[in-house]
Write a protein that holds these residues in place. Structure first.
Motif, PDB file in Angstrom:
ATOM      1  N   ALA A 141      -5.753   6.612   4.728  1.00  0.00           N
ATOM      2  CA  ALA A 141      -6.217   7.712   3.884  1.00  0.00           C
ATOM      3  C   ALA A 141      -7.484   7.256   3.178  1.00  0.00           C
ATOM      4  O   ALA A 141      -7.638   6.069   2.894  1.00  0.00           O
ATOM      5  N   LEU A 142      -8.333   8.217   2.891  1.00  0.00           N
ATOM      6  CA  LEU A 142      -9.562   7.927   2.164  1.00  0.00           C
ATOM      7  C   LEU A 142      -9.224   7.656   0.705  1.00  0.00           C
ATOM      8  O   LEU A 142      -8.469   8.413   0.093  1.00  0.00           O
ATOM      9  N   ARG A 143      -9.765   6.577   0.118  1.00  0.00           N
ATOM     10  CA  ARG A 143      -9.486   6.325  -1.311  1.00  0.00           C
ATOM     11  C   ARG A 143     -10.439   7.100  -2.209  1.00  0.00           C
ATOM     12  O   ARG A 143     -10.058   7.662  -3.196  1.00  0.00           O
ATOM     13  N   GLY A 144     -11.722   7.089  -1.879  1.00  0.00           N
ATOM     14  CA  GLY A 144     -12.697   7.851  -2.666  1.00  0.00           C
ATOM     15  C   GLY A 144     -13.190   9.021  -1.830  1.00  0.00           C
ATOM     16  O   GLY A 144     -12.481   9.511  -0.957  1.00  0.00           O
ATOM     17  N   ASP A 145     -14.436   9.445  -2.106  1.00  0.00           N
ATOM     18  CA  ASP A 145     -14.997  10.566  -1.358  1.00  0.00           C
ATOM     19  C   ASP A 145     -15.516  10.127   0.004  1.00  0.00           C
ATOM     20  O   ASP A 145     -15.576  10.915   0.944  1.00  0.00           O
ATOM     21  N   THR A 146     -15.932   8.855   0.069  1.00  0.00           N
ATOM     22  CA  THR A 146     -16.544   8.374   1.314  1.00  0.00           C
ATOM     23  C   THR A 146     -15.918   7.046   1.719  1.00  0.00           C
ATOM     24  O   THR A 146     -15.341   6.338   0.886  1.00  0.00           O
ATOM     25  N   SER A 160       0.867  -1.173   0.000  1.00  0.00           N
ATOM     26  CA  SER A 160       0.000   0.000   0.000  1.00  0.00           C
ATOM     27  C   SER A 160       0.906   1.225   0.000  1.00  0.00           C
ATOM     28  O   SER A 160       1.903   1.257   0.722  1.00  0.00           O
ATOM     29  N   GLY A 161       0.553   2.221  -0.816  1.00  0.00           N
ATOM     30  CA  GLY A 161       1.382   3.424  -0.876  1.00  0.00           C
ATOM     31  C   GLY A 161       2.819   3.042  -1.188  1.00  0.00           C
ATOM     32  O   GLY A 161       3.097   2.290  -2.102  1.00  0.00           O
ATOM     33  N   ILE A 212      -9.873   1.903   8.606  1.00  0.00           N
ATOM     34  CA  ILE A 212      -8.678   1.196   8.093  1.00  0.00           C
ATOM     35  C   ILE A 212      -8.241   0.117   9.087  1.00  0.00           C
ATOM     36  O   ILE A 212      -7.810  -0.966   8.702  1.00  0.00           O
ATOM     37  N   ARG A 213      -8.349   0.395  10.373  1.00  0.00           N
ATOM     38  CA  ARG A 213      -7.992  -0.615  11.392  1.00  0.00           C
ATOM     39  C   ARG A 213      -8.891  -1.846  11.227  1.00  0.00           C
ATOM     40  O   ARG A 213      -8.422  -2.973  11.180  1.00  0.00           O
ATOM     41  N   TYR A 214     -10.209  -1.595  11.114  1.00  0.00           N
ATOM     42  CA  TYR A 214     -11.123  -2.724  10.884  1.00  0.00           C
ATOM     43  C   TYR A 214     -10.734  -3.466   9.604  1.00  0.00           C
ATOM     44  O   TYR A 214     -10.670  -4.684   9.560  1.00  0.00           O
ATOM     45  N   TRP A 215     -10.519  -2.694   8.537  1.00  0.00           N
ATOM     46  CA  TRP A 215     -10.280  -3.279   7.218  1.00  0.00           C
ATOM     47  C   TRP A 215      -9.026  -4.171   7.218  1.00  0.00           C
ATOM     48  O   TRP A 215      -9.052  -5.289   6.697  1.00  0.00           O
ATOM     49  N   THR A 216      -7.942  -3.686   7.799  1.00  0.00           N
ATOM     50  CA  THR A 216      -6.704  -4.492   7.768  1.00  0.00           C
ATOM     51  C   THR A 216      -6.895  -5.801   8.533  1.00  0.00           C
ATOM     52  O   THR A 216      -6.413  -6.848   8.107  1.00  0.00           O
TER      53      THR A 216
END
Ligand SMILES: CC(C)(COP(=O)(O)OP(=O)(O)OC[C@H]1O[C@@H](n2cnc3c(N)ncnc32)[C@H](O)[C@@H]1OP(=O)(O)O)[C@@H](O)C(=O)NCCC(=O)NCCS
Length: 243
Positions: A126-131, A104-105, A158-162
């Motif tokens: 970081a936000l990828r889209g607008d929401t 990522s990044g 992001i914490r949840y997502w990872t």
């Protein structure tokens, strides 16, 4: 001389900043199929991430097994369709070592463990889209991430997502399983799986850990069947030394 596999119950986590996208010394470590895939990325950042992760994976395994990096053979069979785009595994030489890759990044992370299925995920905060794509969260997670107690919704998401993606990479399902069918603990709590509501329930109990990540990034590790003690390693130094 080979260093041997990680001790059982441990996991090596190698952080590496993305190298140059077309570094010839790194490309020379890859197999023919990997070089073809590398050439398909139009975006230099995608080429750099792919090349860096593959080179580090090969050099770490080469060090463990005593096999030259370009001679290692991998397979990545998709659990859904049998195509060559699933969870990568080492095939040659055969060895009971599992690994998982994420980028990522400007950062790549590769995790290695012996005799334990693992999944790792890193994301830039970081936000990828607008929401925020809150539909990826289970109802209880969504309520927490958007609730009044959360100062930074992006960081919470992001914490949840990872954590969820690390679990789905450990099982090899990837995003073919809806992450909203998995519930993990809240961002301020120690990482743990709370519920797994889809058809592909893992046979071995999943264990989750948040990883120490570069500033501005979050990362998590999942291991199936046992908790893992993590050690951190400098993939950038390995690339400089190993080529
Ligand atoms: C795996 C997946 C979750 C990765 O998402 P991502 O956030 O974009 O990417 P990351 O950088 O974290 O991870 C990418 C790495 O995951 C690994 N990976 C790919 N598929 C995987 C899977 N099913 N399980 C575990 N790891 C996988 C690869 O090493 C890949 O690195 P590479 O592209 O350099 O080879 C996502 O791409 C996915 O779900 N793919 C499969 C979808 C699917 O099964 N579709 C059905 C097709 S028939």
């Amino acid at each position: 001389m080979a260093t041997g596999l990680p001790a059982e119950g441990t996991c090596q986590v190698w952080w590496t900043p993305a190298a140059r996208p077309d570094d010839p010394a790194l490309l020379a470590l890859l197999g023919a199929g990997e070089r073809r895939r590398h050439a398909t990325f139009g975006d230099p950042r995608g080429r750099a991430a792919y090349l860096t992760a593959r080179a580090v994976t090969r050099l770490v395994l080469a060090g463990m097994l005593g096999t030259p990096a370009p001679e290692l053979g991998f397979e990545a069979v998709c659990r859904q369709c049998g195509g060559p785009h699933g969870k990568p595994v080492l095939r040659s030489p055969p060895a009971p070592v599992e690994f998982s890759v994420s980028h990522s990044g400007r950062w790549c992370v590769v995790a290695f463990a012996a005799r334990t299925e693992i999944g790792v995920d890193v994301e830039r905060i970081a936000l990828r889209g607008d929401t925020l794509p809150l539909r990826a969260l289970a109802p209880a997670e969504r309520a927490t991430a958007t609730g009044p107690g959360v100062r930074d919704r992006t960081a919470a998401f992001i914490r949840y997502w990872t954590r969820k993606e690390a679990l789905l990479k450990a099982t090899g399902d990837g995003l073919s399983v809806d992450p909203a069918t998995i519930t993990v603990t809240g961002p301020d709590q120690p990482a743990a799986l709370l519920r797994w509501d889809n058809t592909s329930t893992p046979a071995d109990t999943p264990h989750l850990t948040d990883l120490v990540a570069p500033t501005g990034y979050a990362a998590a590790l999942a291991g199936l069947g046992r908790p893992l003690v993590v050690s951190y390693h400098d993939g950038g130094a390995l690339l400089r030394k190993g080529i």
